[in-house]
Design an enzyme around this catalytic site. Structure first.
Site, PDB file in Angstrom:
ATOM      1  N   LYS A 135      16.057  -6.134  26.662  1.00 36.87           N
ATOM      2  CA  LYS A 135      14.738  -5.827  27.203  1.00 36.87           C
ATOM      3  C   LYS A 135      14.287  -4.418  26.768  1.00 36.87           C
ATOM      4  O   LYS A 135      15.136  -3.538  26.603  1.00 36.87           O
ATOM      5  CB  LYS A 135      14.905  -5.897  28.720  1.00 36.87           C
ATOM      6  CG  LYS A 135      13.752  -5.526  29.567  1.00 36.87           C
ATOM      7  CD  LYS A 135      14.223  -5.591  31.017  1.00 36.87           C
ATOM      8  CE  LYS A 135      13.214  -4.963  31.950  1.00 36.87           C
ATOM      9  NZ  LYS A 135      12.960  -3.560  31.741  1.00 36.87           N
ATOM     10  N   LYS A 162       8.095   0.276  18.066  1.00 40.61           N
ATOM     11  CA  LYS A 162       8.128   1.663  18.571  1.00 40.61           C
ATOM     12  C   LYS A 162       8.699   2.613  17.505  1.00 40.61           C
ATOM     13  O   LYS A 162       8.541   3.814  17.591  1.00 40.61           O
ATOM     14  CB  LYS A 162       9.029   1.686  19.827  1.00 40.61           C
ATOM     15  CG  LYS A 162       8.441   2.483  20.951  1.00 40.61           C
ATOM     16  CD  LYS A 162       9.273   2.662  22.227  1.00 40.61           C
ATOM     17  CE  LYS A 162      10.541   1.947  22.459  1.00 40.61           C
ATOM     18  NZ  LYS A 162      11.358   2.488  23.557  1.00 40.61           N
ATOM     19  N   ASP A 213      12.085  -8.568  24.775  1.00 34.97           N
ATOM     20  CA  ASP A 213      11.243  -9.034  25.884  1.00 34.97           C
ATOM     21  C   ASP A 213      10.605 -10.367  25.519  1.00 34.97           C
ATOM     22  O   ASP A 213      10.520 -11.284  26.323  1.00 34.97           O
ATOM     23  CB  ASP A 213      10.127  -8.032  26.175  1.00 34.97           C
ATOM     24  CG  ASP A 213      10.680  -6.758  26.762  1.00 34.97           C
ATOM     25  OD1 ASP A 213      10.616  -5.736  26.086  1.00 34.97           O
ATOM     26  OD2 ASP A 213      11.212  -6.809  27.888  1.00 34.97           O
ATOM     27  N   LYS A 243      18.738   0.046  24.134  1.00 38.92           N
ATOM     28  CA  LYS A 243      19.222  -0.536  22.864  1.00 38.92           C
ATOM     29  C   LYS A 243      19.391   0.521  21.779  1.00 38.92           C
ATOM     30  O   LYS A 243      20.408   0.574  21.110  1.00 38.92           O
ATOM     31  CB  LYS A 243      18.227  -1.563  22.304  1.00 38.92           C
ATOM     32  CG  LYS A 243      18.051  -2.797  23.107  1.00 38.92           C
ATOM     33  CD  LYS A 243      17.004  -3.691  22.479  1.00 38.92           C
ATOM     34  CE  LYS A 243      15.612  -3.090  22.467  1.00 38.92           C
ATOM     35  NZ  LYS A 243      15.051  -2.821  23.771  1.00 38.92           N
TER      36      LYS A 243
HETATM   37  P1  ADP Z   1      15.276   0.805  24.160  1.00 44.44           P
HETATM   38  O1  ADP Z   1      15.649   1.085  22.741  1.00 44.44           O
HETATM   39  O2  ADP Z   1      15.995  -0.374  24.721  1.00 44.44           O
HETATM   40  O3  ADP Z   1      13.800   0.706  24.371  1.00 44.44           O
HETATM   41  P2  ADP Z   1      16.209   3.502  24.628  1.00 44.44           P
HETATM   42  O4  ADP Z   1      17.503   3.492  23.899  1.00 44.44           O
HETATM   43  O5  ADP Z   1      15.049   4.161  23.956  1.00 44.44           O
HETATM   44  O6  ADP Z   1      15.787   2.031  25.059  1.00 44.44           O
HETATM   45  O7  ADP Z   1      16.504   4.137  26.049  1.00 44.44           O
HETATM   46  C1  ADP Z   1      15.506   4.342  27.022  1.00 44.44           C
HETATM   47  C2  ADP Z   1      15.849   5.584  27.815  1.00 44.44           C
HETATM   48  O8  ADP Z   1      17.031   5.377  28.571  1.00 44.44           O
HETATM   49  C3  ADP Z   1      16.121   6.816  26.933  1.00 44.44           C
HETATM   50  O9  ADP Z   1      15.511   7.930  27.521  1.00 44.44           O
HETATM   51  C4  ADP Z   1      17.634   6.954  26.963  1.00 44.44           C
HETATM   52  O10 ADP Z   1      18.046   8.286  26.795  1.00 44.44           O
HETATM   53  C5  ADP Z   1      17.965   6.439  28.342  1.00 44.44           C
HETATM   54  N1  ADP Z   1      19.334   5.878  28.434  1.00 44.44           N
HETATM   55  C6  ADP Z   1      19.869   4.891  27.703  1.00 44.44           C
HETATM   56  N2  ADP Z   1      21.132   4.617  28.089  1.00 44.44           N
HETATM   57  C7  ADP Z   1      21.419   5.481  29.110  1.00 44.44           C
HETATM   58  C8  ADP Z   1      22.570   5.710  29.954  1.00 44.44           C
HETATM   59  N3  ADP Z   1      23.691   4.990  29.853  1.00 44.44           N
HETATM   60  N4  ADP Z   1      22.478   6.703  30.881  1.00 44.44           N
HETATM   61  C9  ADP Z   1      21.342   7.429  31.024  1.00 44.44           C
HETATM   62  N5  ADP Z   1      20.237   7.263  30.286  1.00 44.44           N
HETATM   63  C10 ADP Z   1      20.260   6.291  29.334  1.00 44.44           C
HETATM   64 MG    MG Z   2      14.425   1.227  21.045  1.00 51.39          MG
END
Ligand code: ADP
Ligand code: MG
Length: 290
Positions: A8, A39, A126, A13
């Site tokens: 999601k 993104k 999603d 990810k």
């Molecule tokens: P996605 O790629 O799934 O959209 P992101 O990797 O960009 O998500 O992560 C979204 C947010 O969550 C970021 O700010 C990231 O630093 C934070 N995040 C991810 N994993 C963790 C974790 N285990 N603990 C704290 N923050 C996290």
């Molecule tokens: Mg991402």
């Protein structure tokens, strides 16, 4: 090996992918990470900046593939991990699958596609339309990032259905789930009772991981000057070590939507009831008001 990391939006990810990529590189694998989220910030913590996307580059060169060099689209990131951002279709038009297709086509033209030990696709999950499921056409393994909540598990279930579908025509396995930003795993466990999937790792919510994204660095880079963070790198090394062994994984049999809704909501409500019955009358009132 080609690996597709799904989950999601906002579940972690890209953060997880970048750290797994470095962990694989630490195990002497030559790794390419391909961001497939419109993104286009997948590889940010590896390179420290938003690299130009394949689609932007193709547009600039008027889709003349022969005018594009590997260094136009492949950027070198931390720990020796190479990085590509596919980019997105124009908002409200076009298809994510087309973008992934063009990316793979270009990388093949550049003789880059088969040059790596591991290619990791970082894909949002999603919406699993044909387009966003496209990386599964190239993958040997899928990995799903989820938390211990409803929405992420619903997305995980949809992705599982896509894996099951794609596995009919080529060798694709779901290596497992990665629980992220959660210390608890009871809802995840409830889900996998119904749809058996291995769990590769459960990562709690860790402030340093959140900050790493703002800093534009992976945990491995930050830990270079802070030994106390090595324990976080170990989570990612553990995942990398499991992937390297080519795990058996599963071809999942997803749960039907209605059944999943009932399963998770009944479990969640029973858990809440239990929490409420274990607290004092005043606290109960607080919970009800909240
Ligand atoms: P996605 O790629 O799934 O959209 P992101 O990797 O960009 O998500 O992560 C979204 C947010 O969550 C970021 O700010 C990231 O630093 C934070 N995040 C991810 N994993 C963790 C974790 N285990 N603990 C704290 N923050 C996290
Ligand atoms: Mg991402």
């Amino acid at each position: 090996m080609k690996l597709a990391v799904y989950g999601k939006g906002g579940i972690g990810k890209s953060t997880t992918s970048c750290n797994i990529s470095v962990a694989l590189a630490r195990r002497n694998k030559k790794v390419l990470q391909i961001g497939c989220d419109p993104k286009h910030d997948s590889t940010f913590t590896l390179t420290g900046f938003l690299i130009p996307t394949i689609i932007d580059t193709l547009q600039t060169k008027d889709y003349h593939y022969e005018d594009i060099w590997p260094e136009d689209v492949i950027y070198s990131g931390y720990g020796g991990v190479d990085c590509v951002e596919a980019g997105g279709p124009p908002a409200g038009a076009g298809c994510g699958g087309y973008v992934v297709g063009e990316t793979v086509k270009l990388l093949k033209e550049l003789n880059a596609f088969d040059e790596y030990d591991v290619i990791l696709f970082d894909v949002l999950g999603d919406v699993v339309c044909g387009g966003f499921a496209a990386p599964l056409n190239y993958a040997d393994y899928c990995v799903i990032v989820t938390d211990n909540g409803f929405d992420a598990l619903f997305a995980a279930n949809r992705i599982s259905a896509s894996v099951r579908e794609k596995a009919r025509t080529h060798t694709l396995r779901l290596a497992g789930l990665i629980g992220n930003r959660t210390a608890q795993r009871d809802l995840i466990d409830k889900y996998i009772e119904n749809t058996p999937i291995p769990v590769l790792e459960i990562l709690p919510l860790i402030e340093e991981i959140r900050i790493s994204r703002v800093k534009g660095q992976t945990l491995f880079e930050i830990a270079e000057s802070k030994d106390s963070l090595n324990y976080i790198c170990d989570y990612y090394l553990n995942i990398a070590d499991q992937i390297i062994t080519c795990p058996e994984g599963v071809v999942p049999q997803e749960t039907q939507d209605r059944e999943l809704f009932t399963l998770l909501s009944d479990f969640y409500l029973a858990k809440k009831d239990n929490e409420i019955s274990n607290v004092s009358a005043e606290e109960k009132l607080d919970i009800v008001i909240i």
